[in-house]
Design a protein around this motif. Structure first.
Motif, PDB file in Angstrom:
ATOM      1  N   ASP A  53      59.625 -16.757  17.784  1.00  0.00           N
ATOM      2  CA  ASP A  53      60.649 -15.987  18.589  1.00  0.00           C
ATOM      3  C   ASP A  53      59.909 -14.750  19.371  1.00  0.00           C
ATOM      4  O   ASP A  53      58.581 -14.582  19.227  1.00  0.00           O
ATOM      5  N   TRP A  54      60.525 -14.467  20.420  1.00  0.00           N
ATOM      6  CA  TRP A  54      60.033 -13.360  21.703  1.00  0.00           C
ATOM      7  C   TRP A  54      61.156 -12.620  22.126  1.00  0.00           C
ATOM      8  O   TRP A  54      62.115 -13.012  22.225  1.00  0.00           O
ATOM      9  N   PRO A  55      60.910 -11.673  22.457  1.00  0.00           N
ATOM     10  CA  PRO A  55      61.931 -10.860  23.427  1.00  0.00           C
ATOM     11  C   PRO A  55      62.432 -11.483  24.549  1.00  0.00           C
ATOM     12  O   PRO A  55      61.693 -12.196  25.421  1.00  0.00           O
ATOM     13  N   ALA A  75      49.483 -10.778  34.901  1.00  0.00           N
ATOM     14  CA  ALA A  75      49.770 -10.060  36.361  1.00  0.00           C
ATOM     15  C   ALA A  75      51.397 -10.042  36.396  1.00  0.00           C
ATOM     16  O   ALA A  75      52.151 -11.059  35.518  1.00  0.00           O
ATOM     17  N   ASP A  76      51.932  -9.544  37.316  1.00  0.00           N
ATOM     18  CA  ASP A  76      53.482  -9.551  37.350  1.00  0.00           C
ATOM     19  C   ASP A  76      53.929 -10.996  37.704  1.00  0.00           C
ATOM     20  O   ASP A  76      53.236 -11.653  38.420  1.00  0.00           O
ATOM     21  N   TRP A  77      55.168 -11.270  37.114  1.00  0.00           N
ATOM     22  CA  TRP A  77      55.165 -12.824  37.115  1.00  0.00           C
ATOM     23  C   TRP A  77      56.041 -13.044  38.299  1.00  0.00           C
ATOM     24  O   TRP A  77      56.872 -12.722  38.881  1.00  0.00           O
ATOM     25  N   VAL A  78      55.328 -14.566  38.868  1.00  0.00           N
ATOM     26  CA  VAL A  78      56.065 -14.986  40.210  1.00  0.00           C
ATOM     27  C   VAL A  78      57.381 -15.453  40.232  1.00  0.00           C
ATOM     28  O   VAL A  78      58.216 -15.446  40.640  1.00  0.00           O
ATOM     29  N   TYR A  79      57.650 -15.873  38.692  1.00  0.00           N
ATOM     30  CA  TYR A  79      58.891 -16.673  38.463  1.00  0.00           C
ATOM     31  C   TYR A  79      60.046 -15.649  37.921  1.00  0.00           C
ATOM     32  O   TYR A  79      60.121 -15.441  36.880  1.00  0.00           O
ATOM     33  N   ALA A  80      60.507 -15.002  38.740  1.00  0.00           N
ATOM     34  CA  ALA A  80      61.447 -13.795  38.409  1.00  0.00           C
ATOM     35  C   ALA A  80      62.747 -14.179  37.848  1.00  0.00           C
ATOM     36  O   ALA A  80      63.708 -14.073  38.842  1.00  0.00           O
ATOM     37  N   ASP A  81      62.785 -14.902  36.859  1.00  0.00           N
ATOM     38  CA  ASP A  81      64.323 -15.357  36.428  1.00  0.00           C
ATOM     39  C   ASP A  81      65.103 -14.108  36.299  1.00  0.00           C
ATOM     40  O   ASP A  81      64.833 -13.159  35.938  1.00  0.00           O
ATOM     41  N   ASP A  82      66.382 -14.660  36.355  1.00  0.00           N
ATOM     42  CA  ASP A  82      67.618 -13.508  36.342  1.00  0.00           C
ATOM     43  C   ASP A  82      67.509 -12.386  35.203  1.00  0.00           C
ATOM     44  O   ASP A  82      68.004 -11.446  35.041  1.00  0.00           O
ATOM     45  N   LEU A 113      56.792 -17.303  28.058  1.00  0.00           N
ATOM     46  CA  LEU A 113      57.647 -18.242  27.071  1.00  0.00           C
ATOM     47  C   LEU A 113      59.052 -18.281  27.851  1.00  0.00           C
ATOM     48  O   LEU A 113      59.700 -19.236  27.644  1.00  0.00           O
ATOM     49  N   SER A 114      59.552 -17.020  28.230  1.00  0.00           N
ATOM     50  CA  SER A 114      60.941 -17.168  28.799  1.00  0.00           C
ATOM     51  C   SER A 114      60.974 -18.098  30.001  1.00  0.00           C
ATOM     52  O   SER A 114      62.017 -18.493  30.308  1.00  0.00           O
ATOM     53  N   MET A 115      59.985 -17.925  30.661  1.00  0.00           N
ATOM     54  CA  MET A 115      59.829 -18.891  31.942  1.00  0.00           C
ATOM     55  C   MET A 115      59.986 -20.374  31.526  1.00  0.00           C
ATOM     56  O   MET A 115      60.568 -21.176  32.384  1.00  0.00           O
TER      57      MET A 115
END
Length: 652
Positions: free
Chosen positions: A60-62, A129-136, A173-175
């Motif tokens: 699990d993760w946020p 770092a800040d994530w390049v895959y900025a999913d909605d 993980l969400s990506m």
């Protein structure tokens, strides 16, 4: 004109298993739609449902629920062709898709469902770092820190070293989660996924793949040893990994799939045997002596090859293998007589390795070696030329520096950090596809294009017709990078140029196998849908705006743009051959020998409709606004009904 709604598909699957749990609800517009009665579903699964705060084994993760939702949600996007950036566009069998892999995977769901033989991904590693895959669904750093209790309401930090407290792991993980779920759908029943990863996210990715593919479908954890650091504080490092999962492990076992590779140094030993046989004048004893002398030079070979030290009268190298059965079986226990004394030789307590019939055949072929008398246990000949392959090893020793150097040589500049090694990719793609020469290979983190390069290199090597689909985000290169200095603005540009150069070079080097390299690829770009929103309620519509709502196609979209959206919507492959002809004064697209015929002109004449119908295509598509009236469109349908009733006719 959207990607498939995976939630609707899942509800349909439940309806097949438990029709009684399907009900209806009203959507946001008040229209009825199918839904699941979860109370009834729980009753159907009463012995198996895990609910509430019960402890269970899981990762699990946020953001996990939101990631699952976004995997199933449809998108109103399409793929637009970029003919000028492609190579041999009309006849290309490969695809390069520029855009976010999440969008691309959704758009490929119908056209390539269950079609990929191997998916290789080397995802961007989590650098904190800040994530390049900025999913909605991704939350901001501030939202995460506040929700997780790392800052107070005024933004003051409550926990030190916030980057280590999970946000970056959760984002990563969400990506990955929705992309892996969508990718699994594209694998064939015997398909295999290979995911390259480093130490930072290895444990999380392993658990994530267990959830998506099922732990029972885990096949291997490959260790990739690169250059270690002598000045490292603890271990030397330099390790990467490849986690390998099957779509269905049981299917692979049922098909007796075995991944093999040539034994290291096998060709060297074969050459030494051939040389010893020639130098000995084809004398077995002398050839054996020459071969054993050669082994003293300690050539670098697979350890198991070093046992092949004898050459028999046929000039073949062999070793003496055991004849004992590993397990006791009644049919393997019988007398074996010495060919000179005629007395039984000693038998292992489990019996012989072979049945009586097989043993007689091996005796006739001279493959059983007896001692001087019956007191010695016989052995079997195991020939070198029958032992070329071995089970593929789980350790890869290959420095990445060689891949970097090769890419610099090809591109004339240092344009990409840590590219994938072509040789390693070729080895594993070939192994997990069992040498299938028409395999389809997908890489949705295309990077510099190494996977496509490897597919073309394999085709050049064995005359195969493998195909690739690469997806790469149009991510900007760093301003100070070698790629920027060489004139590239995005990683996708680097990859496309690499494929052009690699394809041309392989064709030049392939000789008579040049045709099999298949260097052509179609560039498609993820973009918004080709259609405009013209849906209005009567009280939202004014008289003067009605004329602007007649055409639902955006003004900047071409006929070829519409054609590819139609291919997606109909679930057709995006590499089907395309030609353009003039028919009755109109531009007409012909796909795969009239599997699809399309005309998107602003005006469609009855003569054109009749001419297309006479070709009897499987599918025909027109632009809805191309018909002067509803009557004209109905007449077109009637013409097809009379001339080619099997044609599926649509208007967009």
């Amino acid at each position: 004109m959207t990607s498939p709604d995976m939630t609707e598909a899942n509800i349909d699957k439940l309806a097949e298993l438990f029709p009684n749990v399907i009900t209806e609800k009203l959507d946001a517009e008040g229209n009825p739609k199918k839904a699941v009665d979860f109370d009834l579903l729980r009753q159907e699964l009463s012995d198996h449902v895990v609910e509430g705060p019960q402890e269970r084994y899981q990762l699990d993760w946020p953001g996990k629920r939101a990631a699952l939702f976004i995997a199933n949600a449809p998108i109103a996007k399409t793929l637009r062709p970029a003919r000028e950036e492609s190579v041999d566009f009309d006849d290309a069998h490969n695809l390069f898709i520029e855009g976010d892999s999440l969008d691309a995977l959704k758009l490929l769901q119908e056209s390539y469902l269950g079609r990929a033989d191997v998916i290789y991904v080397d995802p961007p590693y989590n650098s904190g770092a800040d994530w390049v895959y900025a999913d909605d669904f991704a939350e901001t750093a501030a939202e995460y820190l506040l929700r997780s209790g790392q800052v107070d309401g005024r933004g003051a930090r409550l926990v030190a070293n916030t980057e280590a407290n999970g946000r970056f792991h959760s984002d990563w993980l969400s990506m990955m989660y929705p992309r892996l779920k969508l990718a699994r759908n594209l694998l064939s029943e015997t398909g295999v996924l290979i995911a390259a990863i480093d130490d930072r996210e290895h444990s999380g990715l392993k658990q994530l793949l267990d959830q998506v593919f099922g732990a029972q479908n885990f096949l291997a954890n490959i260790v990739w040893q690169g250059r270690a650091k002598n000045d490292a504080r603890f271990a030397g490092g330099g390790l990467d990994y490849m986690l390998v999962y099957g779509r269905d492990r049981n299917r692979l076992i049922a098909d007796d799939v075995r991944w093999k590779e040539p034994k290291s140094g096998y060709g060297l030993v074969v050459a030494a045997v051939r040389d010893a046989w020639a130098r000995s004048g084809e004398d077995a004893a002398r050839a054996t002596a020459i071969l054993r002398e050669w082994w003293k030079s300690k050539p670098e070979t697979e350890k198991g090859l070093q046992s092949y030290t004898e050459i028999d009268e046929s000039g073949r190298a062999f070793l003496r293998g055991p004849l004992a059965s590993p397990n006791p079986r009644a049919n393997l226990q019988y007398e074996l007589l010495h060919p000179v004394t005629g007395r039984p030789v000693p038998m292992h307590e489990n019996g012989w390795r072979y049945s009586r019939e097989t043993m007689d055949q091996m005796l006739a072929e001279g493959r059983i070696i007896f001692g001087p008398d019956e007191t010695t246990t016989p052995r079997r000949k195991m020939y070198l030329d029958e032992q070329e392959d071995q089970a593929i090893r789980s350790l890869v020793v290959q420095e990445r520096a060689s891949a970097t150097g090769a890419l610099i040589d090809l591109m004339g500049a240092d344009v990409f950090d840590n590219p994938k090694d072509i040789g390693v990719l070729c080895k594993w793609i070939n192994a997990v596809t069992q040498g299938k020469k028409d395999a389809m290979v997908l890489d949705f983190f295309g990077g510099s294009g190494s996977t496509g390069h490897a597919v073309m290199a394999l085709n050049a090597l064995d005359g195969g017709h493998r195909r690739f689909i690469l997806v790469q985000l149009d991510e900007s290169v760093a301003e100070s990078s070698g790629a920027a200095q060489a004139g590239y603005t995005t990683i996708a540009e680097v990859a496309k140029e690499r494929l052009r150069r690699a394809g041309a070079k392989l064709v030049d080097e392939a000789g008579i196998l040049a045709d099999s390299v298949a260097p052509g690829f179609r560039v498609l770009k993820v973009d918004t849908t080709n259609l405009t929103d013209v849906l209005r309620t009567p009280d939202e519509t004014e008289q003067q705006t009605l004329s602007g709502l007649g055409d639902s196609v955006k003004p900047d979209r071409s006929g070829e743009d519409l054609l590819f959206q139609v291919l997606l919507d109909w679930g057709l492959e995006l590499t089907m051959p395309i030609s353009v002809e003039k028919l009755e004064g109109h531009e007409v697209y012909l796909v795969e020998d009239d599997a699809l015929v399309a005309c998107f002109d602003s005006e469609v004449s009855p003569e054109l409709v009749r001419a297309i119908a006479k070709r009897e295509p499987l599918r025909a598509v027109f632009r809805d606004s191309g018909f002067a009236s509803d009557d004209a469109r109905i007449n077109a349908e009637q013409i097809f009904h009379e001339i080619s009733p099997a044609t599926d006719v649509k208007a967009i």
